[in-house]
Design an enzyme around this catalytic site. Structure first.
Site, mmCIF file in Angstrom:
data_model
loop_
_atom_site.group_PDB
_atom_site.id
_atom_site.type_symbol
_atom_site.label_atom_id
_atom_site.label_comp_id
_atom_site.label_asym_id
_atom_site.label_seq_id
_atom_site.Cartn_x
_atom_site.Cartn_y
_atom_site.Cartn_z
ATOM 1 N NE ARG A 15 23.225 -8.629 42.672
ATOM 2 C CZ ARG A 15 23.274 -9.357 41.559
ATOM 3 N NH1 ARG A 15 22.511 -9.059 40.528
ATOM 4 N NH2 ARG A 15 24.092 -10.382 41.483
ATOM 5 C CB THR A 81 16.807 -0.042 29.803
ATOM 6 O OG1 THR A 81 15.715 -0.959 29.646
ATOM 7 C CG2 THR A 81 17.794 -0.636 30.804
ATOM 8 N N GLY A 138 17.042 -11.260 30.142
ATOM 9 C CA GLY A 138 15.869 -11.258 29.282
ATOM 10 C C GLY A 138 16.040 -12.324 28.214
ATOM 11 C CG ASN A 224 24.538 -6.864 37.626
ATOM 12 O OD1 ASN A 224 24.149 -5.774 37.225
ATOM 13 N ND2 ASN A 224 24.535 -7.942 36.861
ATOM 14 C CE LYS A 331 54.749 12.362 41.508
ATOM 15 N NZ LYS A 331 54.307 13.381 42.447
ATOM 16 C CE1 TYR A 367 55.640 19.057 49.606
ATOM 17 C CE2 TYR A 367 55.871 17.292 51.222
ATOM 18 C CZ TYR A 367 55.137 18.348 50.683
ATOM 19 O OH TYR A 367 53.917 18.667 51.212
ATOM 20 N NE ARG A 420 83.576 13.284 51.426
ATOM 21 C CZ ARG A 420 83.882 12.464 50.445
ATOM 22 N NH1 ARG A 420 82.941 11.778 49.823
ATOM 23 N NH2 ARG A 420 85.134 12.303 50.079
HETATM 24 C C1 UD1 Z 1 18.842 -5.590 31.196
HETATM 25 C C2 UD1 Z 1 17.799 -6.035 30.150
HETATM 26 C C3 UD1 Z 1 17.816 -7.563 30.058
HETATM 27 C C4 UD1 Z 1 19.209 -8.043 29.707
HETATM 28 C C5 UD1 Z 1 20.224 -7.525 30.732
HETATM 29 C C6 UD1 Z 1 21.629 -7.827 30.266
HETATM 30 C C7 UD1 Z 1 16.017 -4.367 30.174
HETATM 31 C C8 UD1 Z 1 14.641 -4.036 30.642
HETATM 32 N N1 UD1 Z 1 16.503 -5.547 30.540
HETATM 33 O O1 UD1 Z 1 18.407 -6.039 32.460
HETATM 34 O O2 UD1 Z 1 16.913 -7.994 29.065
HETATM 35 O O3 UD1 Z 1 19.231 -9.462 29.653
HETATM 36 O O4 UD1 Z 1 20.120 -6.090 30.872
HETATM 37 O O5 UD1 Z 1 22.564 -7.478 31.235
HETATM 38 O O6 UD1 Z 1 16.591 -3.565 29.469
HETATM 39 N N2 UD1 Z 1 20.002 1.997 33.475
HETATM 40 C C9 UD1 Z 1 19.837 3.369 33.429
HETATM 41 N N3 UD1 Z 1 18.659 3.895 33.849
HETATM 42 C C10 UD1 Z 1 17.633 3.131 34.287
HETATM 43 C C11 UD1 Z 1 17.810 1.741 34.328
HETATM 44 C C12 UD1 Z 1 19.016 1.193 33.910
HETATM 45 O O7 UD1 Z 1 20.750 4.096 33.027
HETATM 46 O O8 UD1 Z 1 16.588 3.713 34.625
HETATM 47 C C13 UD1 Z 1 21.293 1.433 33.014
HETATM 48 C C14 UD1 Z 1 22.062 0.746 34.124
HETATM 49 O O9 UD1 Z 1 22.965 1.667 34.733
HETATM 50 C C15 UD1 Z 1 22.814 -0.343 33.365
HETATM 51 C C16 UD1 Z 1 21.886 -0.683 32.220
HETATM 52 O O10 UD1 Z 1 21.022 0.426 32.066
HETATM 53 O O11 UD1 Z 1 24.037 0.128 32.832
HETATM 54 C C17 UD1 Z 1 21.077 -1.962 32.459
HETATM 55 O O12 UD1 Z 1 20.251 -1.816 33.579
HETATM 56 P P1 UD1 Z 1 20.035 -2.995 34.592
HETATM 57 O O13 UD1 Z 1 19.135 -2.523 35.661
HETATM 58 O O14 UD1 Z 1 21.316 -3.618 34.968
HETATM 59 O O15 UD1 Z 1 19.181 -4.013 33.667
HETATM 60 P P2 UD1 Z 1 19.063 -5.576 33.867
HETATM 61 O O16 UD1 Z 1 18.063 -5.861 34.894
HETATM 62 O O17 UD1 Z 1 20.417 -6.157 34.014
HETATM 63 MG MG MG Z 2 22.333 -5.441 34.683
#
Ligand code: UD1
Ligand code: MG
Length: 448
Positions: A15, A81, A138, A224, A331, A367, A420
């Protein structure tokens, strides 16, 4: 207690509509990731593991730029996650302390809040918050003091969606338990992902304690979209300004002063309206930064006065009581104690001795189109207005250059350099010239 941070930063951030990985978008002049790392650093973690994925090379560079001891692991596919956190398993092999999972896109969690999580005694502790608008977060399903489970918005029933206590994403558990439970997580859910949010229910099924630490909603702001990035910037600036005021800095118009994550300003410094502090600025106590100045990668000492309308670029070092006035750019240059460059100058790659005076319009021509060269100016020197100093060149202590000089070779200590064209004076010639020109104009207007 020994702590390991696991910072999840693999997501693309669709997004954001950007080629830059989401966690590298800046807030307060620093990548979002640095904010999360800085909050975590207050716990003095034994390990910091950053989970990178989309744009992992750039994310790795940024993580190491903040903390060269950070470990970066790569999650090739973003499967959720829990899968992301699992990538830290090898990096934390043998670590028995507490693991705290943070999100790289949630930059404002306060150190005090992380401390509360670190000190919580339950087996798993989740950071929750009362959401004014729970939207797609969540939801935390409580049973008395115990967190029974977390349900993702997409999997929640209408009744569960009515819960306003939400999941920030941050959680803490002993590292071995964290990885043990993660291994049990499946992906039978609305998004077909491995959810870290399954951990509380898995822990409860084993009869373990799962608690919630609550924080302010502002701390859990997740980014996001560009709109959320803009509000995060505003939130960062508001907090950073309030912190400076608290630290004894006067901001004449706080809303017009812009700060970076690493800005340091000493007590009793006055900052006038419309000043921008880019990354890497330190200002000692009792300095004055006047209106419309732009500072970046520089140091300003006690008693110095900068601006109005000054530009300090990386490597500008101003000693005590220096004056850098309007439309002066500095600088990679040091100005010794009490040195002055008060108007319309460009000073680069130049050490300048104490109490020297740089006249209006002076330029260190550093420069040549290919390489940069140094201009050395000694102590108590006087550089006449509109002097061009063609680097490499040096001006000795107590030396002087005549206004309008183009200085191409070194000037020894105590010498006056004039470079000059000598002045030529022709008595009566101006009047004659006026007469000739007026006659010419009259002839032209008769002809037309
Ligand atoms: C997540 C939580 C949700 C919470 C919300 C808060 C889960 C399943 N859900 O949802 O309960 O309310 O955050 O903002 O955990 N990421 C990875 N690898 C992945 C997926 C995600 O590194 O495979 C990282 C993303 O870069 C980000 C973070 O994990 O920094 C959260 O992922 P995101 O997809 O934003 O989770 P939400 O849907 O926001
Ligand atoms: Mg998120």
């Amino acid at each position: 207690m020994s702590v390991a941070l696991i910072i999840l930063a693999a997501g693309k951030g669709t997004r954001m509509n950007s080629d830059l990985p989401k966690v590298l978008h800046p807030i307060g002049g620093a990548p979002m990731l640095h904010h999360a790392m800085q909050a975590g650093a207050s716990l003095e973690p034994e390990h910091t593991v950053v989970v990178a994925g989309f744009g992992s090379d750039a994310v790795t560079r940024a993580a190491l730029a903040y903390d060269f001891e950070a470990q970066v692991v790569v999650q090739d596919e973003q499967l959720g996650t829990a899968h992301a956190a699992a990538q830290a398993r090898d990096a934390l092999a043998g670590f028995e302390g507490r693991a705290i999972v943070l999100f790289g896109d949630t930059p404002f969690v306060r150190p005090e809040t992380l401390e509360a999580l670190m000190n919580a005694t339950a087996d798993i502790t989740v950071l929750g918050f009362e959401a004014a608008d729970p939207a797609r977060y969540g939801r935390l399903v409580m049973d008395g003091d115990q967190l029974q489970r977390i349900v993702e918005f997409k999997d929640a029933t209408e009744a569960e969606r009515a819960i306003s206590l939400c999941n920030s994403g941050v959680l803490a558990a002993p590292a071995p338990l964290l990885f043990e439970l993660i291994a049990e997580v499946g992906k039978d859910n609305a998004q077909g992902e491995y959810y870290l949010t399954d951990l509380p229910a898995l822990a409860r099924a084993r009869g373990l304690d799962v608690s919630v630490v609550r924080c302010d909603e502002a701390e859990t702001l997740g980014i996001n979209s560009r709109a959320q990035l803009a509000s995060a910037e505003a939130q960062f600036q508001a907090t950073a300004r309030a912190d400076l005021l608290e630290d004894g800095v006067t901001l004449a118009a706080p809303d017009t002063v812009f700060l970076s994550l690493d800005t340091l300003v000493g007590r009793d410094t006055l900052v006038e309206p419309n000043v921008v502090f880019g990354p890497g600025v330190t200002v000692e106590s009792g300095a004055t930064i006047r209106a419309f100045s732009h500072l970046e990668g520089c140091h300003v000492s006690r008693g110095a006065i900068v601006g109005p309308y000054a530009r300090l670029r990386p490597g500008a070092e101003l000693a005590e009581d220096v004056r850098v006035g309007n439309f002066v750019e500095v600088k990679n240059a040091t100005l010794g104690t009490g040195a002055k460059a008060n108007h319309l100058s460009s000073i680069g790659d130049a050490p300048i001795g104490e109490a020297s005076n740089i006249g209006a319009g002076t330029i260190t021509c550093n420069y040549d189109g290919v390489m940069k060269h140094h201009t050395e100016i000694g102590a108590r020197a006087f550089i006449g207005s509109n002097t061009m100093l063609i680097a490499p060149v040096s001006i000795g202590d107590e030396a002087m250059t005549g206004s309008g000089s183009v200085i191409t070779s070194d000037v020894e200590s105590g010498a006056l350099a004039l470079a000059r064209a000598p002045q030529v004076e022709k008595p009566g010639m101006a009047r004659k010239l006026f007469d000739i020109l007026k006659a010419k104009k009259a002839k032209q207007s008769r002809g037309s």
